[in-house]
Design an enzyme around this catalytic site. Structure first.
Site, PDB file in Angstrom:
ATOM      1  N   CYS A   2     -29.354 118.181  48.136  1.00 22.87           N
ATOM      2  CA  CYS A   2     -28.133 118.950  47.975  1.00 22.87           C
ATOM      3  C   CYS A   2     -28.467 120.174  47.148  1.00 22.87           C
ATOM      4  CB  CYS A   2     -27.070 118.139  47.230  1.00 22.87           C
ATOM      5  SG  CYS A   2     -26.609 116.616  48.068  1.00 22.87           S
ATOM      6  N   LEU A  50     -25.563 117.725  51.499  1.00 25.60           N
ATOM      7  CA  LEU A  50     -26.225 117.141  52.661  1.00 25.60           C
ATOM      8  C   LEU A  50     -25.918 115.655  52.562  1.00 25.60           C
ATOM      9  CD1 LEU A  50     -28.145 117.402  55.104  1.00 25.60           C
ATOM     10  CD2 LEU A  50     -30.037 116.972  53.561  1.00 25.60           C
ATOM     11  N   ASN A  75     -28.402 116.126  42.348  1.00 23.21           N
ATOM     12  CA  ASN A  75     -29.130 116.235  43.611  1.00 23.21           C
ATOM     13  C   ASN A  75     -30.227 115.186  43.545  1.00 23.21           C
ATOM     14  OD1 ASN A  75     -31.695 118.598  44.636  1.00 23.21           O
ATOM     15  ND2 ASN A  75     -30.702 117.034  45.847  1.00 23.21           N
ATOM     16  N   GLY A  76     -30.171 114.217  44.421  1.00 20.04           N
ATOM     17  CA  GLY A  76     -31.231 113.208  44.392  1.00 20.04           C
ATOM     18  C   GLY A  76     -30.808 111.887  45.002  1.00 20.04           C
ATOM     19  N   THR A 337     -52.227 129.477  47.106  1.00 18.12           N
ATOM     20  CA  THR A 337     -52.427 128.264  47.910  1.00 18.12           C
ATOM     21  C   THR A 337     -51.089 127.616  48.281  1.00 18.12           C
ATOM     22  OG1 THR A 337     -53.680 126.204  48.076  1.00 18.12           O
ATOM     23  CG2 THR A 337     -52.750 126.695  45.935  1.00 18.12           C
ATOM     24  N   ARG A 340     -49.720 129.665  51.237  1.00 14.24           N
ATOM     25  CA  ARG A 340     -50.528 129.404  52.438  1.00 14.24           C
ATOM     26  C   ARG A 340     -50.160 128.066  53.082  1.00 14.24           C
ATOM     27  NH1 ARG A 340     -56.476 129.751  50.561  1.00 14.24           N
ATOM     28  NH2 ARG A 340     -56.383 131.936  50.002  1.00 14.24           N
TER      29      ARG A 340
END
Length: 561
Positions: A2, A50, A75-76, A337, A340
């Site tokens: 969320c 969500l 959120n979790g 990194t 990428r």
């Protein structure tokens, strides 16, 4: 997954401040809500939902009749919420896993509440009766949280930093936006004006300690002592337990599958448990790469072996270059990194969102840090040094791999689950003698591979497959993503620009054209926010100017052998 957002003590009209919360709308595509706090006219919560657990009562801020003075935005997922509810005989009003925070806080206070949560979380808890605001974040920072606090006590909090960059306040100097430290909680006094004062910031859990919630969950078969067979069995029990508890969802579950060791173990265990739990659908797995990439071939082999509904997403360097800026904006980072490796994950998440109904996505993040999976661990001077660096990497995950995994999936409204970062599994692995955890016979993650040897969970050649750098594994055999990216950047950045890089960007000056190119994009979108990437991810114990495993002398990708 969320998006959470809140302001306390705003001097600006809340209707204007709330527009900032819309910048994280991608995190919760199912619904959103803004709610002012009764009695505090300049305090407000924003929430993008969500829906994964309890479709009916899951809207936030979460409030229940028993505690009318508590407001929770989080959120979790709290995997042990039913266990805790039964243990302490709490009376629930909803089926929401987050309701457990309200009961635990009421019974034990904030520190014990946070330490009893088995899961991933970022929370904002308001107690109007005691005029307190609390923030907290899980051990590894799997769920993101940023805070901005001005000198005069205006507090703004958000899942992503972009929801705070344009917030207005009355201070003349710009306020710092910082990631909230994982494994910590913070306590603020709330003044009648809505402004706050920070009075306590403490750690409630460190990755090397067994979590407090473990004592409420007896796992059958766990042995004691460090005899090899006992350790291998314990690793299997704890890993399976980590995957099993993460099956908590009302939405379809899928799994990213690169064909490497970590994602293959996650996918295979997920399929095994899904059958046992009789999930009403086959598990979907997803891989991304050029048609002839080593990862796609390996993932296909694993998917056939474990029997998933497998999807292959094609990847071209041109497509990767096209989404670079989008990816950097979602990441809020200029680490080379990280960017990428994020491109492939961003594109595969886009495919999952648009072409399938899987929403809860399992992945193999965290294993390399925990089990010393990076190639450079072969060069660790001692077993102790390797073990220390493993803990350092775990503590920094929220800046790099966990950040990548969250932002690339959340960008497309998906929810990520990472069993390798289970509190109990990681604490056990880190408690093992340092000599057991080092690379052995030229093979990294030797102990983890050895634990699953002969179990027939995944094909033996995958169990012993060498590590591919993620950005290399999705590349074509003819030309890598890394090489294609360098060629594109060569045409965009000239030598004189790079020479002036240290003057232009004195903090973390880029040393390569690629670093300069990515920093330019970051600064264009987030000017002056360079401290969000405190340092670059780099291998240790070797002279390296580039973070890619590909540039290390000890790296031999399959395609070069």
């Amino acid at each position: 997954m969320c998006g959470i957002w809140a302001v306390f003590g705003s001097d600006e009209c809340l209707a204007i401040q709330c527009t900032n919360a819309m910048k994280i709308a991608h995190r919760g595509p199912d619904a959103f809500r803004f709610e002012n706090v009764n009695g505090f006219i300049n305090c407000c919560f924003g929430f993008h939902r969500l829906a994964i657990v309890d479709q009916l009562y899951g809207m936030q801020p979460l409030r229940v009749k028993k505690f009318p003075y508590l407001w929770l935005c989080y959120n979790g997922e709290i995997y042990n919420h039913i266990k805790m509810k039964n243990q302490f005989e709490f009376e629930y009003q909803t089926k929401v896993d987050g309701e457990i925070l309200l009961h635990l806080y009421d019974r034990f206070g904030i520190e014990k509440m946070a330490s009893l949560l088995d899961g991933v979380f970022a929370f904002i808890l308001l107690d109007t009766a005691n005029r307190k605001v609390f923030l907290g974040r899980d051990t590894y920072g799997v769920r993101p949280l940023f805070r901005m606090l001005t000198d005069d006590g205006f507090l703004a909090v958000c899942s992503e930093a972009k929801g705070l960059t344009d917030i207005s306040h009355s201070m003349s100097s710009p306020a710092k936006i910082t990631p909230f430290p994982p494994g910590h909680f913070e306590v603020f006094n709330l003044k009648l004006s809505g402004k706050v004062e920070s009075v306590q910031m403490d750690r409630f859990h460190c990755c090397t300690d067994e979590p407090k919630h473990a004592s409420y969950n007896n796992l059958e078969g766990l042995g004691t002592g460090f005899e090899l067979e006992t350790v291998k069995k314990n690793i299997r029990i704890l890993f399976e337990n980590a995957v099993k508890k993460r099956l908590m969802a009302h939405r379809r579950i899928g799994c990213l599958l690169s064909g490497g060791l970590d994602s293959s173990l996650v996918a295979a265990t997920l399929v095994k448990l899904a059958k046992e739990e009789q999930l009403p659908y086959p598990i979907q797995t997803f891989s991304i790469g050029a048609e002839d990439s080593p990862d796609v071939a390996a993932a296909r082999k694993v998917a056939e072996y474990i029997g998933t509904e497998h999807h292959e997403v094609s990847f071209t360097p041109e497509e990767g270059i096209r989404v670079l800026e989008e990816v950097i904006v979602h990441l809020e980072s200029y680490d080379i990194t990280t960017i990428r490796a994020s491109v492939g994950m961003y594109l595969i998440s886009k495919y999952i969102r648009e072409k399938t109904d899987s929403v809860v996505i399992f992945s193999g993040e965290g294993s390399d840090e925990l089990t010393q999976g990076y190639i450079y661990f072969h060069k660790a001077p001692t077993a102790e040094a390797g073990a220390e660096d493993s803990v350092r990497l775990l503590k920094e995950l929220y800046l790099f791999d966990v950040l990548r995994a969250d932002r690339t999936t959340a960008a497309h409204g998906l929810e990520l689950r990472v069993p390798f970062l289970d509190h109990r599994f990681t604490a056990y692995y880190l408690s093992l003698p340092v000599e057991m955890r080092v690379p052995k016979d030229g093979v990294e993650k030797y102990l983890l591979r050895e634990a699953f040897k002969g179990m027939k969970l995944i094909p033996e050649e995958i169990l012993w497959r060498r590590k591919e750098a993620f950005s290399d594994g999705l590349s074509s055999m003819k030309k890598s993503w890394y090489t294609s990216l360098q060629e594109h950047i060569e045409s965009e950045v000239n030598d004189s620009q790079l020479e002036k890089a240290a003057k232009l960007y004195p903090f973390n000056p880029p040393k390569t054209k690629e670093g300069f190119f990515m920093r330019q994009i970051f600064e264009k979108n987030f000017p002056g926010r360079h401290e969000w990437t405190p340092h670059y991810w780099m291998p240790r114990w070797i002279k390296a100017t580039d973070p890619s495993a590909r540039t290390l002398s000890i790296y031999k990708p399959d395609k070069d052998e």
